[in-house]
Design a protein around this motif. Structure first.
Motif, PDB file in Angstrom:
ATOM      1  N   SER A 174      -5.346  -8.557  -4.500  1.00 22.89           N
ATOM      2  CA  SER A 174      -5.477  -9.093  -5.867  1.00 22.89           C
ATOM      3  C   SER A 174      -4.115  -9.318  -6.526  1.00 22.89           C
ATOM      4  CB  SER A 174      -6.339  -8.155  -6.737  1.00 22.89           C
ATOM      5  OG  SER A 174      -7.618  -7.994  -6.167  1.00 22.89           O
ATOM      6  N   LEU A 175      -3.153  -9.730  -5.718  1.00 24.78           N
ATOM      7  CA  LEU A 175      -1.821 -10.031  -6.213  1.00 24.78           C
ATOM      8  C   LEU A 175      -1.489 -11.491  -5.913  1.00 24.78           C
ATOM      9  CD1 LEU A 175       0.085  -6.862  -4.895  1.00 24.78           C
ATOM     10  CD2 LEU A 175      -0.708  -7.267  -7.235  1.00 24.78           C
ATOM     11  N   LYS A 218       4.304  -4.611  -6.479  1.00 22.06           N
ATOM     12  CA  LYS A 218       3.514  -5.725  -7.016  1.00 22.06           C
ATOM     13  C   LYS A 218       4.368  -6.963  -7.327  1.00 22.06           C
ATOM     14  CE  LYS A 218       0.050  -2.699  -9.180  1.00 22.06           C
ATOM     15  NZ  LYS A 218      -0.621  -2.307 -10.458  1.00 22.06           N
ATOM     16  N   LYS A 219       5.641  -6.758  -7.621  1.00 23.77           N
ATOM     17  CA  LYS A 219       6.494  -7.867  -8.047  1.00 23.77           C
ATOM     18  C   LYS A 219       7.468  -8.227  -6.920  1.00 23.77           C
ATOM     19  CE  LYS A 219       6.326  -6.308 -12.859  1.00 23.77           C
ATOM     20  NZ  LYS A 219       7.126  -5.814 -14.019  1.00 23.77           N
ATOM     21  N   PHE A 220       7.247  -9.407  -6.330  1.00 23.68           N
ATOM     22  CA  PHE A 220       8.009  -9.810  -5.149  1.00 23.68           C
ATOM     23  C   PHE A 220       8.817 -11.085  -5.392  1.00 23.68           C
ATOM     24  CE2 PHE A 220       4.569  -7.303  -3.357  1.00 23.68           C
ATOM     25  CZ  PHE A 220       5.169  -6.620  -2.307  1.00 23.68           C
ATOM     26  N   LEU A 221       9.918 -11.197  -4.640  1.00 20.60           N
ATOM     27  CA  LEU A 221      10.557 -12.482  -4.359  1.00 20.60           C
ATOM     28  C   LEU A 221      10.371 -12.747  -2.871  1.00 20.60           C
ATOM     29  CD1 LEU A 221      14.006 -12.286  -6.231  1.00 20.60           C
ATOM     30  CD2 LEU A 221      11.837 -13.182  -7.073  1.00 20.60           C
ATOM     31  N   PHE A 222      10.217 -14.008  -2.522  1.00 22.45           N
ATOM     32  CA  PHE A 222      10.085 -14.379  -1.109  1.00 22.45           C
ATOM     33  C   PHE A 222      11.167 -15.407  -0.806  1.00 22.45           C
ATOM     34  CE2 PHE A 222       8.484 -16.642   2.587  1.00 22.45           C
ATOM     35  CZ  PHE A 222       7.958 -15.625   3.362  1.00 22.45           C
ATOM     36  N   LEU A 223      12.045 -15.095   0.152  1.00 20.49           N
ATOM     37  CA  LEU A 223      13.143 -15.995   0.508  1.00 20.49           C
ATOM     38  C   LEU A 223      12.806 -16.732   1.796  1.00 20.49           C
ATOM     39  CD1 LEU A 223      15.980 -17.107   0.024  1.00 20.49           C
ATOM     40  CD2 LEU A 223      16.876 -15.173   1.339  1.00 20.49           C
ATOM     41  N   THR A 224      12.695 -18.056   1.696  1.00 17.65           N
ATOM     42  CA  THR A 224      12.359 -18.883   2.846  1.00 17.65           C
ATOM     43  C   THR A 224      13.355 -20.037   2.941  1.00 17.65           C
ATOM     44  OG1 THR A 224      10.588 -20.148   3.923  1.00 17.65           O
ATOM     45  CG2 THR A 224      10.693 -20.246   1.507  1.00 17.65           C
ATOM     46  N   GLU A 236       0.811  -1.220   0.000  1.00 19.91           N
ATOM     47  CA  GLU A 236       0.000   0.000   0.000  1.00 19.91           C
ATOM     48  C   GLU A 236       0.846   1.274   0.000  1.00 19.91           C
ATOM     49  OE1 GLU A 236      -2.804  -0.213   3.185  1.00 19.91           O
ATOM     50  OE2 GLU A 236      -3.864  -1.946   2.333  1.00 19.91           O
ATOM     51  N   LYS A 237       1.858   1.331   0.834  1.00 20.07           N
ATOM     52  CA  LYS A 237       2.669   2.554   0.927  1.00 20.07           C
ATOM     53  C   LYS A 237       3.629   2.675  -0.259  1.00 20.07           C
ATOM     54  CE  LYS A 237       4.727   6.175   2.775  1.00 20.07           C
ATOM     55  NZ  LYS A 237       5.562   6.087   3.970  1.00 20.07           N
ATOM     56  N   SER A 296      -1.427 -14.445   1.770  1.00 23.89           N
ATOM     57  CA  SER A 296      -2.756 -13.961   2.142  1.00 23.89           C
ATOM     58  C   SER A 296      -2.881 -12.455   1.916  1.00 23.89           C
ATOM     59  CB  SER A 296      -3.044 -14.300   3.608  1.00 23.89           C
ATOM     60  OG  SER A 296      -4.268 -13.758   4.024  1.00 23.89           O
ATOM     61  N   VAL A 297      -1.831 -11.709   2.292  1.00 25.60           N
ATOM     62  CA  VAL A 297      -1.864 -10.260   2.091  1.00 25.60           C
ATOM     63  C   VAL A 297      -1.875  -9.936   0.591  1.00 25.60           C
ATOM     64  CG1 VAL A 297      -0.624  -8.094   2.443  1.00 25.60           C
ATOM     65  CG2 VAL A 297      -0.739  -9.777   4.287  1.00 25.60           C
TER      66      VAL A 297
END
Length: 644
Positions: free
Chosen positions: A159-160, A130-136, A125-126, A153-154
């Motif tokens: 809508s992403l 829209k384009k993410f990588l997630f490191l787990t 929001e801030k 979930s977020v």
């Protein structure tokens, strides 16, 4: 009363904060604490860490009145059923599980929902991302998997979504994260705006990988972490993260356990909330604003003096100094020492690192184990070495074996376990040797983990040296072809030429097989002929005997010393470098000088030494002695020149 803390390790800030929280509660309530560094079953990132898990056998009523299990850190590669069985094995002790719910066990939970939800929402929001990588990490840990669920979930709420290829995996380390982002960019380029990481350390690995490609944070890509460790506040750029109040989790865990021990009712689940903290790595704080600035999820702005950047530098320099201290002890402990010889300097090694008490317990024989075939741990152990600077009086019997199947230390060590102590396994490669019980000082926790590894490796080497020496002694005593007399120099009692050549060649072969280096040394007493001619052969014999005693003092007991005949000596010293040899010559010269000053003999003692290094391609003892004799002759000529 004594409680236990079962924890994966103590080598990062997350573990340190949790331990400190538990320690604070225990100190206030006069509770003894035993921290067991158990690693995690089936842990994939450590080739030999499976040995650590055997410390869980001490989680019982004979050692503890209750136990906290940092379950979230030990369940990465085991099923829920296996974890439940672990807790069953700890019963009937009162127990607390941290960050994983176990049926019938009180739980203290960090709730990531609020803090992590706010952080991801903030990015969407801030910052309009829209384009993410997630490191787990590839793990069965509910705590870690929950963070990915919250993230998705977020995104869904806005809508992403995130493609599966954009979910990267590391092993909780800086370098695994750095490699993960490099591999992604090499294959897919930079089609992302932000990288969300499950730990702060991994986040800085991502930043390093990005910078290596000329990508700036946060100008080009935003990076966030999780845990809000000191590094997040003091490194550059400062890191947007999630604070999960780890210290408070430790305090609450100890409180919940203590209430159970006292018979009080406790909630089945105690929740500790998390909060998001925005800093430079997401762009909410300008890089020019100072490293201590932050904004919380409610927009409250905090600005303090930029002291942490200076403190970060001080910490870096402090860690450098601590590593140098460990390196000093590495140099002291490396060498061909027996188990008995190893104890000579151990107390100084421990106390110089701020350790006030320690006990090393060794099994009678090391146990060979593999990750897929674990052997039963022996029922007997002995206290090989111990000291306690906090006790008025302290003694132990290193030859007395005790039942270690359930009991950590012998009964007469009861006072030793007062206060807070840590237990670590001692292993090297596939061999488990025993364990260390120690009160750690104020150095960085991973410094002690490193030192423990050094001690374990030294014990491994000492076991082998002791075994070989016992075999050589047996050989010297039982060989039908050679009697003891034929091995021994009649005058001095050390090896004669025949004995030295036999034993030293065996030692040399064993050292080369073990990929160790060292020196072959040739010695010649200066002026022995003159002593014989001037004062008689009895005086010459006294000179030889005196020089042998000085050689024994200067060299280590593990070194092999022989008299080749007359005034000539030979020494095999494994793991001795040329720098160490120069120090040894200086020490021997000093011993000779002191002997000359106090002996009341009319003659003076000195000896010339020459040395050559052995190797796999240069392992013929006879040839090595000839080369060492040449070096010795050069040294003798120097002595003669100095006397003129």
């Amino acid at each position: 009363m004594r409680i236990g803390l079962v924890i994966y390790g103590c080598n990062n800030e997350y573990f340190s904060q949790f331990i400190d929280g538990v320690k604070k509660y225990c100190a206030v309530h006069n509770i003894d604490l035993l921290v067991l560094i158990t690693g995690a079953p089936n842990w994939q990132a450590d080739d030999f860490g499976y040995h650590d898990w055997y410390l869980t056998k001490f989680v019982n009523e004979m050692n503890l009145d209750g136990a906290i299990v940092l379950t979230g850190t030990i369940c990465h590669y085991v099923s829920n059923e296996e974890i439940r069985n672990v807790f069953k094995s700890f019963k009937p002790l009162p127990l607390v599980s941290v960050n994983v719910k176990i049926p019938g066990v009180a739980t203290v939970m960090s709730d990531p929902d609020k803090g992590f939800t706010n952080l991801v929402t903030h990015l969407v929001e801030k910052h309009k991302l829209k384009k993410f990588l997630f490191l787990t990490s590839e793990t069965r840990s509910f705590e870690i998997r929950r963070r990915l669920q919250i993230f998705k979930s977020v995104l869904k709420k806005h809508s992403l979504s995130i493609p599966s290829r954009n979910i990267l995996h590391g092993s909780y380390t800086f370098y695994s994260a750095e490699n993960a982002i490099r591999n992604y960019m090499n294959e897919y380029g930079t089609d992302f705006e932000a990288v969300v990481c499950i730990t702060d350390e991994m986040a800085y690995g991502i930043i390093s990988g990005l910078e290596g490609k000329g990508i700036s944070v946060p100008e080009d890509v935003i990076v966030t972490g999780f845990d809000d460790t000191a590094i997040a506040k003091s490194s550059y750029p400062t890191l947007t993260s999630v604070n999960q109040q780890v210290f408070k989790q430790g305090e609450l865990s100890a409180e919940v356990l203590w209430k159970q021990i006292l018979g009080e009712k406790v909630p089945s689940v105690t929740v500790v909330e998390t909060s998001s903290i925005m800093r430079q790595s997401c762009g909410c704080i300008k890089k020019s604003d100072g490293v201590n600035n932050s904004v919380d999820c409610n927009g409250r702005y905090t600005k303090n003096a930029s002291v942490l950047s200076f403190n970060g530098t001080l910490k870096y320099l402090s860690v450098q100094e601590q590593i140098q201290r460990v390196q000093y002890h590495v140099n002291r402990l490396q060498g061909n020492l027996t188990l008995d010889e190893l104890t000579h300097n151990l107390r100084e090694d421990f106390t110089s690192l701020g350790i006030s008490k320690a006990a090393i317990c060794l099994y009678k024989q090391p146990i060979k184990q593999t990750k897929h075939k674990l052997s039963p741990v022996p029922a007997k152990a002995r206290v090989y070495f111990a000291f306690d600077d906090e006790a008025r009086s302290f003694s132990y019997d290193p030859d007395l074996f005790f039942d270690c199947e359930n009991v950590l230390l012998p009964e007469y060590f009861f006072d030793f376990l007062k206060g807070h102590n840590t237990v670590m396994s001692l292993y090297h490669g596939e061999y488990l040797y025993g364990y260390l019980v120690v009160k750690l000082g104020d150095l960085e926790p991973y410094i002690y983990t490193l030192f423990c590894s050094v001690i374990a490796k030294s014990i491994c080497s000492a076991f082998e040296v002791s075994r070989r020496r016992a075999e050589n002694l047996t050989l010297a005593k039982t060989n039908n072809d050679l009697s003891i007399l034929s091995y021994t120099d009649e005058l001095t009692g050390i090896f004669n030429r025949r004995g030295f050549m036999k034993v030293a060649q065996n030692e040399l072969k064993a050292a080369i097989d073990a990929k160790k280096n060292g020196l072959v040394i040739f010695g010649d007493i200066d002026g022995l002929k003159k002593i014989n001619d001037t004062y008689g052969h009895d005086a010459g014999d006294r000179a030889i005997l005196a020089e042998v005693q000085l050689l024994k003092k200067a060299f280590r007991e593990a070194d092999t010393i022989g008299r080749l005949g007359g005034d000539e000596f030979a020494i095999l010293s494994i793991a001795l470098s040329f720098d160490m040899f120069e120090n040894l010559k200086a020490r021997l010269a000093d011993l000779c000088k002191k002997w000359n000053e106090s002996s009341k003999e009319e003659f003076t003692l000195s000896i010339s030494l020459g040395a050559v290094a052995f190797s796999r391609n240069n392992a013929d003892l006879s040839k090595l002695l000839k080369l060492a004799d040449i070096e010795q002759y050069k040294e003798k000529e120097k002595h003669k020149a100095n006397r003129k």
